[in-house]
Design a protein around this motif. Structure first.
Motif, PDB file in Angstrom:
ATOM      1  N   ASN A  68       0.821  -1.211   0.000  1.00 33.82           N
ATOM      2  CA  ASN A  68       0.000   0.000   0.000  1.00 33.82           C
ATOM      3  C   ASN A  68       0.856   1.263   0.000  1.00 33.82           C
ATOM      4  O   ASN A  68       0.515   2.266  -0.644  1.00 33.82           O
ATOM      5  CB  ASN A  68      -0.932   0.014   1.210  1.00 33.82           C
ATOM      6  N   PHE A  69       1.978   1.201   0.730  1.00 30.28           N
ATOM      7  CA  PHE A  69       2.860   2.372   0.798  1.00 30.28           C
ATOM      8  C   PHE A  69       3.413   2.714  -0.580  1.00 30.28           C
ATOM      9  O   PHE A  69       3.338   3.880  -1.024  1.00 30.28           O
ATOM     10  CB  PHE A  69       4.008   2.122   1.779  1.00 30.28           C
ATOM     11  N   TYR A  70       3.980   1.716  -1.267  1.00 31.42           N
ATOM     12  CA  TYR A  70       4.588   2.001  -2.569  1.00 31.42           C
ATOM     13  C   TYR A  70       3.543   2.265  -3.646  1.00 31.42           C
ATOM     14  O   TYR A  70       3.789   3.040  -4.578  1.00 31.42           O
ATOM     15  CB  TYR A  70       5.546   0.876  -2.965  1.00 31.42           C
ATOM     16  N   ALA A  71       2.358   1.663  -3.524  1.00 33.11           N
ATOM     17  CA  ALA A  71       1.271   1.997  -4.451  1.00 33.11           C
ATOM     18  C   ALA A  71       0.887   3.465  -4.294  1.00 33.11           C
ATOM     19  O   ALA A  71       0.631   4.172  -5.283  1.00 33.11           O
ATOM     20  CB  ALA A  71       0.062   1.096  -4.203  1.00 33.11           C
ATOM     21  N   SER A  72       0.851   3.929  -3.043  1.00 36.87           N
ATOM     22  CA  SER A  72       0.539   5.330  -2.778  1.00 36.87           C
ATOM     23  C   SER A  72       1.605   6.250  -3.361  1.00 36.87           C
ATOM     24  O   SER A  72       1.289   7.294  -3.956  1.00 36.87           O
ATOM     25  CB  SER A  72       0.417   5.553  -1.267  1.00 36.87           C
ATOM     26  N   ARG A  73       2.882   5.857  -3.211  1.00 34.19           N
ATOM     27  CA  ARG A  73       3.973   6.669  -3.781  1.00 34.19           C
ATOM     28  C   ARG A  73       3.879   6.708  -5.299  1.00 34.19           C
ATOM     29  O   ARG A  73       4.101   7.756  -5.925  1.00 34.19           O
ATOM     30  CB  ARG A  73       5.332   6.092  -3.376  1.00 34.19           C
ATOM     31  N   ILE A  74       3.552   5.582  -5.908  1.00 40.10           N
ATOM     32  CA  ILE A  74       3.434   5.523  -7.366  1.00 40.10           C
ATOM     33  C   ILE A  74       2.336   6.462  -7.850  1.00 40.10           C
ATOM     34  O   ILE A  74       2.524   7.217  -8.816  1.00 40.10           O
ATOM     35  CB  ILE A  74       3.152   4.071  -7.820  1.00 40.10           C
ATOM     36  N   LYS A  75       1.174   6.443  -7.175  1.00 44.75           N
ATOM     37  CA  LYS A  75       0.066   7.309  -7.584  1.00 44.75           C
ATOM     38  C   LYS A  75       0.377   8.784  -7.322  1.00 44.75           C
ATOM     39  O   LYS A  75      -0.146   9.659  -8.020  1.00 44.75           O
ATOM     40  CB  LYS A  75      -1.217   6.899  -6.848  1.00 44.75           C
ATOM     41  N   ARG A  76       1.228   9.056  -6.347  1.00 44.49           N
ATOM     42  CA  ARG A  76       1.591  10.447  -6.030  1.00 44.49           C
ATOM     43  C   ARG A  76       2.625  10.990  -7.008  1.00 44.49           C
ATOM     44  O   ARG A  76       2.533  12.138  -7.452  1.00 44.49           O
ATOM     45  CB  ARG A  76       2.155  10.513  -4.601  1.00 44.49           C
ATOM     46  N   ILE A  77       3.607  10.174  -7.354  1.00 40.15           N
ATOM     47  CA  ILE A  77       4.765  10.676  -8.095  1.00 40.15           C
ATOM     48  C   ILE A  77       4.632  10.499  -9.608  1.00 40.15           C
ATOM     49  O   ILE A  77       4.972  11.403 -10.386  1.00 40.15           O
ATOM     50  CB  ILE A  77       6.053   9.965  -7.601  1.00 40.15           C
ATOM     51  N   LEU A  78       4.150   9.359 -10.056  1.00 34.68           N
ATOM     52  CA  LEU A  78       4.274   9.019 -11.475  1.00 34.68           C
ATOM     53  C   LEU A  78       3.351   9.763 -12.435  1.00 34.68           C
ATOM     54  O   LEU A  78       3.781  10.063 -13.557  1.00 34.68           O
ATOM     55  CB  LEU A  78       4.096   7.510 -11.664  1.00 34.68           C
ATOM     56  N   PRO A  79       2.102  10.049 -12.111  1.00 37.09           N
ATOM     57  CA  PRO A  79       1.242  10.659 -13.137  1.00 37.09           C
ATOM     58  C   PRO A  79       1.819  11.930 -13.752  1.00 37.09           C
ATOM     59  O   PRO A  79       1.937  12.045 -14.977  1.00 37.09           O
ATOM     60  CB  PRO A  79      -0.061  10.936 -12.372  1.00 37.09           C
ATOM     61  N   ALA A  80       2.182  12.897 -12.926  1.00 36.91           N
ATOM     62  CA  ALA A  80       2.747  14.147 -13.444  1.00 36.91           C
ATOM     63  C   ALA A  80       4.117  13.907 -14.066  1.00 36.91           C
ATOM     64  O   ALA A  80       4.459  14.505 -15.101  1.00 36.91           O
ATOM     65  CB  ALA A  80       2.847  15.175 -12.319  1.00 36.91           C
ATOM     66  N   LEU A  81       4.905  13.030 -13.459  1.00 43.04           N
ATOM     67  CA  LEU A  81       6.248  12.770 -13.969  1.00 43.04           C
ATOM     68  C   LEU A  81       6.192  12.156 -15.364  1.00 43.04           C
ATOM     69  O   LEU A  81       6.956  12.553 -16.257  1.00 43.04           O
ATOM     70  CB  LEU A  81       6.994  11.841 -13.004  1.00 43.04           C
ATOM     71  N   ILE A  82       5.312  11.204 -15.577  1.00 44.29           N
ATOM     72  CA  ILE A  82       5.178  10.573 -16.896  1.00 44.29           C
ATOM     73  C   ILE A  82       4.812  11.617 -17.950  1.00 44.29           C
ATOM     74  O   ILE A  82       5.388  11.657 -19.048  1.00 44.29           O
ATOM     75  CB  ILE A  82       4.117   9.457 -16.851  1.00 44.29           C
ATOM     76  N   LEU A  83       3.860  12.470 -17.624  1.00 39.06           N
ATOM     77  CA  LEU A  83       3.426  13.503 -18.561  1.00 39.06           C
ATOM     78  C   LEU A  83       4.574  14.441 -18.918  1.00 39.06           C
ATOM     79  O   LEU A  83       4.796  14.769 -20.094  1.00 39.06           O
ATOM     80  CB  LEU A  83       2.268  14.298 -17.942  1.00 39.06           C
ATOM     81  N   VAL A  84       5.329  14.866 -17.911  1.00 41.27           N
ATOM     82  CA  VAL A  84       6.431  15.800 -18.132  1.00 41.27           C
ATOM     83  C   VAL A  84       7.564  15.139 -18.921  1.00 41.27           C
ATOM     84  O   VAL A  84       8.135  15.744 -19.841  1.00 41.27           O
ATOM     85  CB  VAL A  84       6.944  16.352 -16.786  1.00 41.27           C
ATOM     86  N   LEU A  85       7.898  13.897 -18.609  1.00 44.53           N
ATOM     87  CA  LEU A  85       8.952  13.202 -19.343  1.00 44.53           C
ATOM     88  C   LEU A  85       8.570  13.014 -20.805  1.00 44.53           C
ATOM     89  O   LEU A  85       9.404  13.203 -21.707  1.00 44.53           O
ATOM     90  CB  LEU A  85       9.245  11.849 -18.697  1.00 44.53           C
ATOM     91  N   ALA A  86       7.331  12.639 -21.053  1.00 48.52           N
ATOM     92  CA  ALA A  86       6.873  12.448 -22.429  1.00 48.52           C
ATOM     93  C   ALA A  86       6.937  13.770 -23.194  1.00 48.52           C
ATOM     94  O   ALA A  86       7.401  13.817 -24.343  1.00 48.52           O
ATOM     95  CB  ALA A  86       5.457  11.887 -22.442  1.00 48.52           C
ATOM     96  N   ALA A  87       6.472  14.854 -22.563  1.00 48.23           N
ATOM     97  CA  ALA A  87       6.512  16.164 -23.208  1.00 48.23           C
ATOM     98  C   ALA A  87       7.948  16.599 -23.485  1.00 48.23           C
ATOM     99  O   ALA A  87       8.240  17.198 -24.534  1.00 48.23           O
ATOM    100  CB  ALA A  87       5.806  17.194 -22.325  1.00 48.23           C
ATOM    101  N   THR A  88       8.853  16.285 -22.571  1.00 54.94           N
ATOM    102  CA  THR A  88      10.254  16.664 -22.740  1.00 54.94           C
ATOM    103  C   THR A  88      10.872  15.928 -23.925  1.00 54.94           C
ATOM    104  O   THR A  88      11.647  16.519 -24.699  1.00 54.94           O
ATOM    105  CB  THR A  88      11.048  16.369 -21.456  1.00 54.94           C
ATOM    106  N   LEU A  89      10.549  14.661 -24.096  1.00 57.05           N
ATOM    107  CA  LEU A  89      11.064  13.913 -25.243  1.00 57.05           C
ATOM    108  C   LEU A  89      10.534  14.477 -26.560  1.00 57.05           C
ATOM    109  O   LEU A  89      11.268  14.552 -27.556  1.00 57.05           O
ATOM    110  CB  LEU A  89      10.695  12.439 -25.119  1.00 57.05           C
ATOM    111  N   VAL A  90       9.282  14.886 -26.572  1.00 54.60           N
ATOM    112  CA  VAL A  90       8.713  15.482 -27.789  1.00 54.60           C
ATOM    113  C   VAL A  90       9.406  16.810 -28.109  1.00 54.60           C
ATOM    114  O   VAL A  90       9.797  17.066 -29.256  1.00 54.60           O
ATOM    115  CB  VAL A  90       7.192  15.685 -27.635  1.00 54.60           C
ATOM    116  N   LEU A  91       9.566  17.669 -27.097  1.00 57.23           N
ATOM    117  CA  LEU A  91      10.261  18.935 -27.304  1.00 57.23           C
ATOM    118  C   LEU A  91      11.705  18.709 -27.725  1.00 57.23           C
ATOM    119  O   LEU A  91      12.239  19.428 -28.582  1.00 57.23           O
ATOM    120  CB  LEU A  91      10.217  19.769 -26.014  1.00 57.23           C
ATOM    121  N   GLY A  92      12.339  17.711 -27.133  1.00 60.38           N
ATOM    122  CA  GLY A  92      13.717  17.396 -27.497  1.00 60.38           C
ATOM    123  C   GLY A  92      13.848  16.978 -28.947  1.00 60.38           C
ATOM    124  O   GLY A  92      14.809  17.349 -29.632  1.00 60.38           O
TER     125      GLY A  92
END
Length: 657
Positions: A68-92
């Motif tokens: 439950n702890f790591y599932a909570s961390r995944i839901k907290r950290i990954l959504p925005a991070l995935i979006l930003v990383l994908a956008a950065t690769l496109v801009l790159g």
């Protein structure tokens, strides 16, 4: 949408706002908000407090679960991070040359593995690109946090199962980490900055505050009691929060890149944040400032705002548009807009969803998305940044792998902070023993890039050649470089070798734009006197080579974009650093004052049309492989044009010993 968790405190969202605004201010205007980067340290304390408090309470209730702890961390950290990383690769893809796109892909992989701090630590050094040209530079702090949370819950579970008191363990770990930070920052500032064990104490400060709030003393009440009737509990809260805010303001004002940071200086923001958390939501500062609606709203979007703002500011600078204030203001405004959109339409639906089955699928989907981005990054890295996006004429300038290390003889005769002993190969012993005049190269990589070209002159004259160079170190006696503490020691070694070897010629070369800030040129005269006193006949000062803004490859990419042509000019003024001719004139004047020979690379590599871009028209080899280091072909053009100025091998002067 505010967090309805029982652990939620609006004043902590206000603290998040202070942290992100500090970081954003530093990144947008580093000369005005020099200490804004300590916002990251505020985030560390907040994170350590909130996450540790959740773990403590669940352990005490017997409801803690790693899953439950790591599932909570995944839901907290990954959504925005995935979006930003994908956008950065496109801009790159749209904006970066292959070498930079390859580096970005490596940073994406580092972010996905939460090892960005180690990736950046490994890159740090003389040949590293400027920090503001790395769109994912800021992800290092996220990696530090997640590395901490990989071990911290396990440590706490072990302590709990063994029925050991938490407070002494937290205190011991905190002090060990802080001591390590203070020690390491004095020996290797980069390591102290990126090493998780020397940043962990900042999260542990938050953990200690959490421990006190649950099972320790009520600090506010204790302070009120100690004062007798002088302080009420309300006044004690105001006192603690006031001191905490002052410490944060002092940190923002007085901390800067020149300080030995983190170390002692990081105690300002961490202790200040801890005091503000301890003082609680009942203080005047909390009620009127931190819990202000605007501060809360900024705090709620602080995580996506932290992620978005830097990639846009970085790409702005990559495109050469970082100076106009209007562009930076526009980028900051865009970052706020995207942060709100990300929070409202990405974070909230994913993080606060309530259906258990759906949440398991969400966690799986997030992890799968991260792995997919990692695969994309790996492919871009393996393909060297997709050079096929550019015309064939540009590709030689975009080579991702120029083998300068072998030509410079890195780790043998071109040393860095990890290396303190020159190899015996650094002098041609056989020629020296035959009595041939000795030419010695002394300086940094701008001396190293001359070595192979001078070595090639053996077909024309008999001489011995020695190379004693070190990363970013000016070739001067009695000079200590603050950010390169090894320079003084290595130059002492070179000084002793000059006394023993007594070279006929010493060539002094350095990346001279650095001298503008380091004042190393003040030591030229005493160095010249020392060389003459030790029998050096020819003292040669090599001036600055052409410096390209960002890199030669980047300049040529922009040239083709702006002109609409596919042909690389043999010479151009486009993308050159305009300050170099003035520096060249200053060095020439200093050489004349000291009566030594001056070599002006600008007079060889540049003319009225501009500076040389192509060193070999047959192979289309560029003259430089980055912003200011010559390729072998570029170095040969320079050396062959000035070889008579080396004196010793082309006269019949004797030398050696």
């Amino acid at each position: 949408m505010r967090n309805n968790s029982p652990w939620y405190r609006s004043d902590i969202d206000g603290l998040r706002a202070i942290a992100v605004l500090g970081v954003l201010g530093f990144h947008a205007s580093p000369f005005h908000i020099r200490g804004g980067f300590v916002g990251v340290d505020i985030f560390f304390v907040i994170s350590g407090y909130l996450i540790s408090k959740i773990i403590f309470e669940k352990l005490d209730k017997g409801t803690f679960s790693f899953g439950n702890f790591y599932a909570s961390r995944i839901k907290r950290i990954l959504p925005a991070l995935i979006l930003v990383l994908a956008a950065t690769l496109v801009l790159g893809w749209c904006l970066l040359v292959p070498l930079d796109y390859k580096r970005l892909a490596q940073h994406v992989m580092g972010a996905i593995g939460f090892v960005s701090n180690f990736v950046l630590w490994n890159e740090a050094g003389y040949f590293d690109v400027y920090a503001d040209l790395k769109p994912l530079l800021h992800i290092w702090s996220l990696s530090i946090e997640e590395q901490f949370y990989l071990l911290w819950p396990l440590i706490l579970v072990i302590i709990h199962k063994l029925s050991i008191k938490r407070t002494p363990i937290i205190l011991v770990l905190l002090l060990l980490s802080l001591t390590g930070s203070i020690y390491l920052v004095g020996h290797d500032k980069t390591a102290a900055f990126y090493f998780p064990l020397t940043r962990a104490w900042e999260l542990l400060v938050g953990a200690m505050v959490a421990q006190f709030s649950l099972h320790g003393k009520n600090v506010v009440a204790a302070l009120a009691r100690k004062s007798g009737s002088f302080l009420s509990e309300r006044m004690a809260r105001n006192l603690l929060s006031g001191v905490g805010l002052i410490l944060l303001l002092v940190a923002f004002r007085w901390t800067n890149n020149a300080r030995a940071f983190p170390g002692y200086w990081a105690m300002l923001p961490t202790v200040g944040t801890a005091l503000l958390i301890i003082s609680g939501p009942g203080s005047f500062i909390s009620e009127k400032f931190l819990s202000n609606k605007l501060m809360i709203q900024i705090g709620l979007i602080s995580y996506p705002l932290y992620l978005w703002h830097w990639i846009f500011l970085s790409f702005l600078r990559i495109e050469g548009l970082g100076e106009p204030l209007i562009y930076r203001v526009a980028v900051v405004a865009l970052s706020f807009l995207l942060a709100w959109i990300t929070y409202r339409f990405v974070e909230i639906p994913i993080r606060f969803g309530t259906v258990p089955l759906r949440q398991r699928k969400v966690v799986f989907g997030l992890v799968a998305s991260m792995l997919f981005l990692g695969a994309v990054g790996f492919y871009i890295d393996a393909d060297d940044g997709f050079a096929m996006r550019y015309p064939d004429t540009l590709r030689p300038f975009l080579a991702a792998k120029y083998q300068y290390k072998k030509e410079f003889r890195n780790s043998e005769c071109m040393l860095s902070e990890q290396e303190v002993v020159f190899s015996p190969k650094c002098i041609e012993t056989e020629n020296y023993k035959k009595g041939f005049p000795l030419i010695m190269l002394w300086g940094d990589s701008h001396a190293s890039h001359l070595f192979r070209a001078i070595e090639a002159l053996h077909s024309e004259a008999q001489f011995a050649l020695a190379q004693y160079t070190s990363s970013s170190c000016p070739p001067f006696l009695n000079f200590e470089k603050l950010d390169r503490p090894y320079c003084g020691m290595l130059n002492k070694v070179v000084e002793e070798k000059i006394r023993i070897l007594r070279p006929a010629t010493v060539i002094l070369a350095h990346d001279w734009p650095q001298s503008v800030n380091e004042n190393s040129l003040d030591h030229l005269s005493e160095t010249v006197q020392f060389l003459r006193a030790n029998g050096v006949v020819h003292i040669v000062l090599v001036g600055p080579v052409p410096h390209w803004q960002s890199s030669l490859g980047d300049a040529m990419t922009r040239y083709l974009k702006q002109t609409g042509t596919t042909e690389i000019p043999v010479r151009t003024k486009f993308g050159l650093d305009p300050s170099i001719p003035e520096l060249d004139a200053k060095l020439m004047h200093l050489a004349q004052l000291n009566g030594i020979t001056y070599i002006a690379p600008l007079s060889v590599l540049c003319n009225a049309e501009g500076c040389l871009t192509i060193a070999n028209e047959k192979t289309q080899m560029p003259s430089s492989f980055d912003n200011a280091h010559l390729t072998l072909e570029g170095s040969k053009i320079l050396v062959n044009a000035v070889k008579e100025k080396f004196g010793a091998p082309f006269s019949k002067a004797s030398g050696g010993g």
